[in-house]
Design a protein around this motif. Structure first.
Motif, PDB file in Angstrom:
ATOM      1  N   MET A   9      92.695 -80.278  12.013  1.00 59.20           N
ATOM      2  CA  MET A   9      91.147 -80.045  12.121  1.00 59.20           C
ATOM      3  C   MET A   9      91.117 -79.070  13.005  1.00 59.20           C
ATOM      4  O   MET A   9      92.059 -78.870  13.984  1.00 59.20           O
ATOM      5  N   SER A  10      90.170 -78.179  12.799  1.00 59.15           N
ATOM      6  CA  SER A  10      89.796 -77.322  13.829  1.00 59.15           C
ATOM      7  C   SER A  10      89.062 -77.914  15.050  1.00 59.15           C
ATOM      8  O   SER A  10      88.467 -79.204  14.946  1.00 59.15           O
ATOM      9  N   GLU A  43      85.821 -78.856  13.841  1.00 58.53           N
ATOM     10  CA  GLU A  43      85.400 -79.843  12.851  1.00 58.53           C
ATOM     11  C   GLU A  43      85.762 -81.201  13.803  1.00 58.53           C
ATOM     12  O   GLU A  43      85.139 -82.400  13.224  1.00 58.53           O
ATOM     13  N   MET A  44      86.356 -81.257  14.817  1.00 58.26           N
ATOM     14  CA  MET A  44      86.707 -82.498  15.542  1.00 58.26           C
ATOM     15  C   MET A  44      85.391 -82.918  16.081  1.00 58.26           C
ATOM     16  O   MET A  44      84.825 -84.184  16.207  1.00 58.26           O
ATOM     17  N   ILE A  45      84.467 -81.804  16.614  1.00 57.44           N
ATOM     18  CA  ILE A  45      83.066 -82.052  17.138  1.00 57.44           C
ATOM     19  C   ILE A  45      82.239 -82.555  16.265  1.00 57.44           C
ATOM     20  O   ILE A  45      81.239 -83.387  16.204  1.00 57.44           O
ATOM     21  N   ASP A  46      82.553 -81.903  14.894  1.00 62.08           N
ATOM     22  CA  ASP A  46      81.506 -82.441  13.845  1.00 62.08           C
ATOM     23  C   ASP A  46      81.672 -83.879  13.484  1.00 62.08           C
ATOM     24  O   ASP A  46      80.767 -84.725  13.251  1.00 62.08           O
ATOM     25  N   THR A  73      87.342 -70.789  19.426  1.00 63.56           N
ATOM     26  CA  THR A  73      87.310 -72.152  19.273  1.00 63.56           C
ATOM     27  C   THR A  73      87.306 -72.808  18.280  1.00 63.56           C
ATOM     28  O   THR A  73      87.910 -73.784  17.785  1.00 63.56           O
ATOM     29  N   CYS A  74      86.585 -72.165  16.949  1.00 68.57           N
ATOM     30  CA  CYS A  74      86.746 -72.185  15.694  1.00 68.57           C
ATOM     31  C   CYS A  74      88.146 -72.269  15.017  1.00 68.57           C
ATOM     32  O   CYS A  74      88.475 -73.111  14.025  1.00 68.57           O
ATOM     33  N   ARG A  78      96.251 -79.432  16.703  1.00 68.24           N
ATOM     34  CA  ARG A  78      97.766 -79.971  16.958  1.00 68.24           C
ATOM     35  C   ARG A  78      98.023 -79.265  18.244  1.00 68.24           C
ATOM     36  O   ARG A  78      99.103 -79.296  18.943  1.00 68.24           O
ATOM     37  N   GLU A  79      96.978 -78.512  18.985  1.00 65.39           N
ATOM     38  CA  GLU A  79      97.510 -77.944  20.259  1.00 65.39           C
ATOM     39  C   GLU A  79      97.422 -78.953  21.294  1.00 65.39           C
ATOM     40  O   GLU A  79      97.456 -78.884  22.424  1.00 65.39           O
ATOM     41  N   PHE A  80      96.605 -80.167  20.842  1.00 65.81           N
ATOM     42  CA  PHE A  80      96.557 -81.193  22.046  1.00 65.81           C
ATOM     43  C   PHE A  80      97.393 -82.560  21.503  1.00 65.81           C
ATOM     44  O   PHE A  80      97.905 -82.514  20.392  1.00 65.81           O
TER      45      PHE A  80
END
Lengths: 255, 255
Positions: free
Chosen positions: A31-32, A35-38, A89-90, A95-97
Motif C-alpha cells: 500500500m501507499s 492508502e494506509m490512511i484511507d 507521501t503518495c 514497505r518502508e516501515f
C-alpha cells in the motif's frame, strides 16, 4: 502489518490541536502511505477503529496520487514525505516501515502555511509568490515566435528543466528549521530566467518574488541543506545560490 | 540595494561578507599569536614589539575598526535573522529528525555564535583591556633596562609609573613598552583559562565548519567545479585555524 499511528488532529484553524493515537491492522506493505490512511479513515467511519475525541476521519490533502501534483503533504516520522528519498507521501510505500512500528504524522508547520484541518494546510502563500512575478508576460498577438525555434544553450535548458520539476508541495518549507521558502522560490526564479522568454523580466521578477516571500512570513535560508535532501523532486541548492546572485545583480541594476 | 537590511537576502549578504572578513581576521590573528611560541628573550621582545605595532600603526587601526564593525554587525544581523526564523514557525513539530537531512553545526550556528561572543568579551577583557587600560608589567632588556615603544633600550632609565614614560636624567626618552608577553604567559598558567580558550576554539571550529562554505552560497557562488574545492578548503580552515589558536595556551601551560 499492524501499526500505531500518532496523528495531529485539529478541527479548525483557530482550534487547539493534539496528537491522537490510532491502531491499524491488515496493512499491506504494497500500500501507499495515503492508502494506509484511507484504511484508517474507513475504520473510523464504520466504527471498527476507536475515534478518540470524535474528530471523525483524518483530513489530508491529496490529488493525483502519482507524485506529480504536489498536493500530499505529511510530516512523517520527523521528515517531510517520510523516510523515503525523492518521493512524495503518495509514492511512499508501507514497505518502508516495520510491522508494529509507531508512526508520527503531522502537518507542515510554518506560519505561512496555516493549518486548515488536521493534516491540511493552506499553501496559498506559494500562489501569491507566483503571482508576484512567477510568470512570463508573453504577447500572444499572433506573432509569437515558436519557442522551439529559439536556440538555447544545452546547460540552460537542463538547469531550467530541473528547476521546473518543482511541484510546489512545500516540503522544503516544512523541512527547513527556519521555514524558509528559498528552495521553492529559487526553483521558480531559475526556471523562468534561464530561458529567453523569461530573461527580459528577470530583474523585476526576482525582486518581486523575494519581496512577497518575505511578506508571507517565511524564514531565512541558513544553508543547512535540509530542503534539498527532503525535496521529492531533488531540486538543488544551486538554485538558491543562483537566486542570491540574481537578486544581488537586480539590486544594483534596477531602480 | 532595496533596503539596507529589509530583505532576507540582503541580511544574508551582510552575514556572508562580515563572516568572510572575520575569517581573514582569524588568519592574521593566529599568525601574530604564533610568535608566542618563539622561545627566550628574543621571542618575548618580538611579541611585545608586535603588540606595539598592532596598537599604533594607522593601517592596523583602520583594520581593527573594520573588525569591530564586522563582529558587531555579524552579531546584530544574526540576532535579527534568528528572531525572524523563530517567528516563521510558531509551533514546532512534536517529532522531528533533522539529523536525517542536515549537519549539527548548520542547525546550531546561533548557539555556537553566542558561545563565541561570550568568549570574545572575556578575551578582550583579559588581554585587550588589560593591555590598553590595565596595569601590566613593563618590558625590560636582558640586563634589566627599560625599553621604549620604539624599541630603544634606555640604559639606566627609570619608568614613571604614573605617566608610563621612560625617564633618563630627568628627560623623557619615550613611552615604555608594555610586557604583554608576560601577561599572556601568566594567564595561561591558570588551568580554567586554558580550558575556556580550548572550548571556545572548538566552538569556533564548528561555527566555521558550516559558516565558511555557507558564506559563498549566500553570495551566490555554487559551481560544479569550485564549490567542492571551497567546501574542502572550508573544512580544512575550520580545523587548522582553531587548532593553531588552541595549541598556544596548551603549550604555554605545559611548559
Amino acid at each position: 502489518m499492524k501499526l500505531t499511528l500518532k496523528i495531529w488532529r485539529q478541527n479548525g484553524p483557530e482550534e487547539k490541536g493534539e496528537m491522537v493515537d490510532y491502531q491499524v491492522s491488515d496493512i499491506s506493505e504494497d500500500m501507499s502511505f495515503l492508502e494506509m490512511i484511507d484504511v484508517l479513515n474507513e475504520g473510523i467511519i464504520d466504527g471498527s477503529i476507536d475515534d478518540k475525541g470524535n474528530y471523525g476521519p483524518v483530513a489530508f490533502d491529496h490529488d493525483c496520487r502519482e507524485g506529480i501534483c504536489g498536493m500530499c503533504s505529511m510530516y512523517i516520522n520527523g521528515e517531510a514525505h517520510g523516510p523515503g528519498r525523492g518521493v512524495t507521501t503518495c509514492q511512499l510505500h508501507m514497505r518502508e516501515f516495520n510491522d508494529g512500528e509507531t508512526i508520527y504524522i503531522e502537518p507542515w508547520r510554518s506560519k505561512a502555511f496555516p493549518i486548515v484541518k488536521d493534516l491540511v494546510t493552506d499553501r496559498s502563500s506559494f500562489d501569491r509568490i507566483m503571482q508576484a512575478g512567477g510568470y512570463v508576460s508573453v504577447n500572444t498577438s499572433g506573432n509569437t515566435q515558436d519557442g522551439n525555434a529559439i536556440p538555447i544553450p544545452k546547460e540552460n535548458a537542463d538547469w531550467a528543466f530541473d528547476a521546473a520539476t518543482c511541484i510546489g508541495c512545500g516540503a522544503c518549507v516544512a523541512s527547513c528549521k527556519n521555514s524558509s521558502a528559498m528552495l521553492f522560490v529559487s526553483a521558480k526564479v531559475t526556471q523562468l530566467s534561464l530561458l529567453p522568454q523569461g530573461d527580459v523580466e528577470r530583474n523585476r521578477r526576482v525582486k518581486n518574488m523575494v519581496k512577497q516571500m518575505d511578506e508571507e512570513g517565511f524564514g531565512n535560508c541558513t544553508n543547512t541543506g535540509a530542503c534539498e535532501v527532503e525535496c521529492p523532486k531533488g531540486i538543488s541548492l544551486k538554485n538558491i545560490a543562483r537566486m542570491n546572485q540574481e537578486y544581488l545583480k537586480a539590486s544594483f541594476t534596477t531602480e | 540595494m532595496s533596503g539596507f537590511l529589509n530583505r532576507s537576502l540582503v541580511k544574508k549578504y551582510w552575514m556572508a561578507a562580515t563572516g568572510l572578513f572575520l575569517c581573514l581576521f582569524l588568519v592574521g590573528h593566529v599568525s601574530g599569536n604564533l610568535q608566542l611560541l618563539i622561545p627566550g628573550y628574543e621571542g618575548k621582545l618580538q611579541f611585545n614589539e608586535y603588540a606595539v605595532f598592532m596598537t599604533t600603526n594607522p593601517a592596523v587601526k583602520v583594520l581593527s575598526y573594520v573588525t569591530y564593525f564586522s563582529i558587531l554587525f555579524h552579531v546584530i544581523d544574526g540576532i535579527l535573522l534568528t528572531r525572524a526564523n523563530k517567528k516563521a514557525r510558531p509551533q514546532g513539530y512534536v517529532y522531528n529528525k533533522p539529523q536525517r537531512n542536515s549537519i549539527w553545526s548548520s542547525r546550531n550556528m546561533g548557539i555556537l555564535g553566542t558561545i563565541i561572543l561570550v568568549f570574545i568579551v572575556f578575551h578582550m577583557q583579559d588581554f585587550w583591556y588589560e593591555y590598553k587600560f590595565g596595569e601590566i608589567p613593563y618590558m625590560v632588556s636582558e640586563q634589566g633596562h627599560p625599553i621604549t615603544k620604539s624599541g630603544e633600550v634606555v640604559v639606566d632609565g627609570v619608568i614613571n609609573s604614573e605617566s608610563a614614560k621612560v625617564m633618563k636624567n630627568g628627560e623623557v626618552a619615550g613611552l615604555a613598552m608594555k610586557d604583554l608577553h608576560e601577561e599572556v604567559m601568566e594567564a595561561f598558567q591558570v588551568p580554567w583559562i586554558v580550558i575556556v580558550y580550548v572550548i571556545s576554539m572548538i566552538a569556533i571550529a564548528f561555527h566555521l565548519w558550516h559558516g565558511f562554505s555557507s558564506a559563498f552560497q549566500s553570495i551566490g557562488i555554487n559551481h560544479d567545479k569550485y564549490t567542492p574545492i571551497i567546501k574542502k578548503a572550508g573544512y580544512a580552515f575550520a580545523v587548522v585555524i582553531p587548532l593553531l589558536f588552541a595549541i598556544i595556551p596548551v603549550i604555554i601551560y605545559l611548559k
